[in-house]
Design an enzyme around this catalytic site. Sequence first.
Site, PDB file in Angstrom:
ATOM      1  N   LYS A  54       0.840  -1.206   0.000  1.00 27.35           N
ATOM      2  CA  LYS A  54       0.000   0.000   0.000  1.00 27.35           C
ATOM      3  C   LYS A  54       0.872   1.252   0.000  1.00 27.35           C
ATOM      4  O   LYS A  54       0.563   2.244  -0.680  1.00 27.35           O
ATOM      5  CB  LYS A  54      -0.927  -0.020   1.219  1.00 27.35           C
ATOM      6  CG  LYS A  54      -2.030  -1.074   1.096  1.00 27.35           C
ATOM      7  CD  LYS A  54      -2.726  -1.387   2.402  1.00 27.35           C
ATOM      8  CE  LYS A  54      -3.718  -2.551   2.201  1.00 27.35           C
ATOM      9  NZ  LYS A  54      -4.316  -3.037   3.437  1.00 27.35           N
ATOM     10  N   GLN A  98      -4.414  -1.473   9.928  1.00 26.61           N
ATOM     11  CA  GLN A  98      -4.324  -2.837   9.399  1.00 26.61           C
ATOM     12  C   GLN A  98      -4.858  -3.835  10.436  1.00 26.61           C
ATOM     13  O   GLN A  98      -4.407  -3.852  11.581  1.00 26.61           O
ATOM     14  CB  GLN A  98      -2.859  -3.150   9.056  1.00 26.61           C
ATOM     15  CG  GLN A  98      -2.650  -4.499   8.405  1.00 26.61           C
ATOM     16  CD  GLN A  98      -3.207  -4.589   6.978  1.00 26.61           C
ATOM     17  OE1 GLN A  98      -3.149  -3.644   6.212  1.00 26.61           O
ATOM     18  NE2 GLN A  98      -3.765  -5.743   6.638  1.00 26.61           N
ATOM     19  N   ASP A 121     -11.058   2.874   4.236  1.00 27.54           N
ATOM     20  CA  ASP A 121     -11.432   1.456   4.217  1.00 27.54           C
ATOM     21  C   ASP A 121     -12.953   1.286   4.215  1.00 27.54           C
ATOM     22  O   ASP A 121     -13.457   0.180   4.052  1.00 27.54           O
ATOM     23  CB  ASP A 121     -10.870   0.755   5.469  1.00 27.54           C
ATOM     24  CG  ASP A 121      -9.726  -0.179   5.130  1.00 27.54           C
ATOM     25  OD1 ASP A 121      -9.530  -0.440   3.925  1.00 27.54           O
ATOM     26  OD2 ASP A 121      -9.045  -0.648   6.058  1.00 27.54           O
TER      27      ASP A 121
END
Length: 292
Positions: A54, A98, A121
């Site tokens: 990412k 994460q 997200d």
Amino acid sequence: MAAEIIDGKAIAQRVRAEVAADVAAWTADGRPAPGLATVLVGDDPASAVYIGGKQRASAEVGIAAYDHRLPQDAPHAEVEALLHELNADPRVSGILLQLPTPPQVDGPALTELIDPLKDVDGLTPLSAGMLAKGRPGLRPCTPEGVLELLRRHDVALEGAEAVVLGRSDLVGKPVAALLLQANATVTTCHSRTRELAAVCRRADVLVAAVGRPRLVQGDWVKPGATVIDVGIHRTVDGLVGDVDFAAAAERAARITPVPGGVGPMTIAMLLRNTLRAARLQAEAAAGAPAAR
Ligand code: NAP
């Protein structure tokens, strides 16, 4: 094999090139580059690989990447304090925590603290609620990637029978909501669904997100259907999905491979969401109504 392969790798590259051009146009107008902050707690090697990917992808499209790594034993309160800091930091357009986190850190609860305007997200209750209501908002990356694959292949969704296998907050539920928004007739299946194969056989569009290697057999696929396989499993035969690819490809009109299908789309959609988040914050700062 009859089916056309939906090449997620190639489509993701195109999306990334589009985001790079849009970021260049955004900064050419004198605005700061969008910023993506990633937060990784602990030393899980797979998570470190995801975060590295990412970070690199952000840099490639001109998004400033802020890489926050905390030790395996970092207390919950320390991660919480970092998220508050990132919420307040104007250089940060998007925040990604994460998951999974180590046991002392309640990752899902912390995700809910992320400013909804920075929720790249798409997992905060506000983002999930906006999606459920069909209102504009930041969408979860993998589900948005699934829809992008369907759009780029001109798969007819209006009035189509869509069957989604899986009802997780991360994949199944948002995919179903996005398909519904696209006017498909959507059935969501889960571990208690009866006659799973028969339900799948109704699908013009079949999305598998069950986390069970090759659960979906070839004869579960309606001839001419579009099959999107979200699953990814490391097996002795290599990487496989939730669908028995070879058998399903004999009946489907279009199908995603594993790897190289949905997987590459997730990062591409994260980059697009980060730029979208930067736009939303600029609009909010200017007092404009939130248009996404
Ligand atoms: P998850 O949270 O484990 O959810 C799995 C869902 O499948 C649940 O709703 C479960 O039903 C249902 N299910 C499990 N076994 C079933 C069965 N035998 N028959 C019918 N339904 C069944 O998984 P997830 O996070 O949604 O992920 C799904 C898959 O996608 C995994 O393989 C994951 O690795 C992959 N994934 C890929 C990406 C990517 O970027 N490509 C991103 C995220 C996830 P219940 O609700 O009844 O338990």
